[in-house]
Design a protein around this motif. Structure first.
Motif, mmCIF file in Angstrom:
data_model
loop_
_atom_site.group_PDB
_atom_site.id
_atom_site.type_symbol
_atom_site.label_atom_id
_atom_site.label_comp_id
_atom_site.label_asym_id
_atom_site.label_seq_id
_atom_site.Cartn_x
_atom_site.Cartn_y
_atom_site.Cartn_z
ATOM 1 N N SER A 48 46.482 40.197 25.938
ATOM 2 C CA SER A 48 46.632 38.759 25.716
ATOM 3 C C SER A 48 46.691 38.055 27.053
ATOM 4 N N SER A 54 46.735 34.289 22.882
ATOM 5 C CA SER A 54 45.344 34.253 23.336
ATOM 6 C C SER A 54 44.803 35.662 23.537
ATOM 7 N N SER A 79 37.909 35.997 26.855
ATOM 8 C CA SER A 79 38.690 35.612 25.691
ATOM 9 C C SER A 79 38.026 36.285 24.501
ATOM 10 N N GLY A 86 36.892 30.332 16.349
ATOM 11 C CA GLY A 86 38.081 31.023 16.831
ATOM 12 C C GLY A 86 38.366 32.375 16.199
ATOM 13 N N ILE A 146 39.490 28.263 26.301
ATOM 14 C CA ILE A 146 39.796 29.214 25.249
ATOM 15 C C ILE A 146 39.830 28.428 23.942
ATOM 16 N N ARG A 149 42.267 25.282 22.486
ATOM 17 C CA ARG A 149 43.184 24.815 23.531
ATOM 18 C C ARG A 149 42.631 23.563 24.209
ATOM 19 N N ASN A 152 43.448 25.612 29.786
ATOM 20 C CA ASN A 152 43.671 27.046 29.906
ATOM 21 C C ASN A 152 44.996 27.362 30.588
#
Length: 153
Positions: A48, A54, A79, A86, A146, A149, A152
């Motif tokens: 993560s 994330s 990512s 997502g 990401i 979001r 970042n």
């Protein structure tokens, strides 16, 4: 008065302007991801970054790779969240691609995480890596946000 497309662009100040890649770089906390000795080519390491919400994926592609780090310049990280909706991507070692199981967007980790096909149109944000003392560290995020979001950081 009819204004041509070219004149409209000139009025807006964008004619002749180069198309810039969205480079959003966020220097983050230095987080240990893996030991070099434990990495196996084409075997993903999940972690993560920049926070627990994330998911990210580290890969040793086994050969020099665009923006790769390490002794062979073969280690990259991205990512794991698809840029479409997502969903978490997974690495397909046969195809050497990151695949989104929701809508089958395909990303190439050997070519900067670009999207090869699918509904996603943006590359995966790259996790900036650093190698020191036999370990791989995540130190930031570059080239896009990401998924989900506003920054970042």
């Amino acid at each position: 008065m009819v204004v041509s497309r070219r004149k409209a662009l000139v009025y807006l100040g964008v004619a002749g302007a180069p198309v810039a890649m969205r480079k959003v770089f966020a220097q983050g906390e230095r987080v240990k991801v893996a030991d070099l000795a434990g990495l196996v080519p084409l075997q993903p390491v999940s972690f993560s970054y920049p926070d627990e919400g994330s998911p990210a994926i580290l890969l040793d592609m086994g050969r020099p790779t665009y923006m790769g780090v390490g002794p062979k310049k073969s280690i990259v990280a991205y990512s794991a969240l698809c840029q479409h909706l997502g969903c978490p991507t997974a690495f397909d070692p046969k195809e050497k691609l990151l695949v989104c199981p929701c809508h089958i967007s395909l990303y190439d980790p050997a070519r900067g995480g670009i999207c090869l096909e699918g509904p996603a149109i943006s590359r995966l944000p790259r996790i900036v890596l650093e190698v020191a003392g036999g370990s791989v560290y995540a130190v930031g995020v570059a080239y896009g946000l990401i998924y989900g979001r506003a920054s970042n950081a």
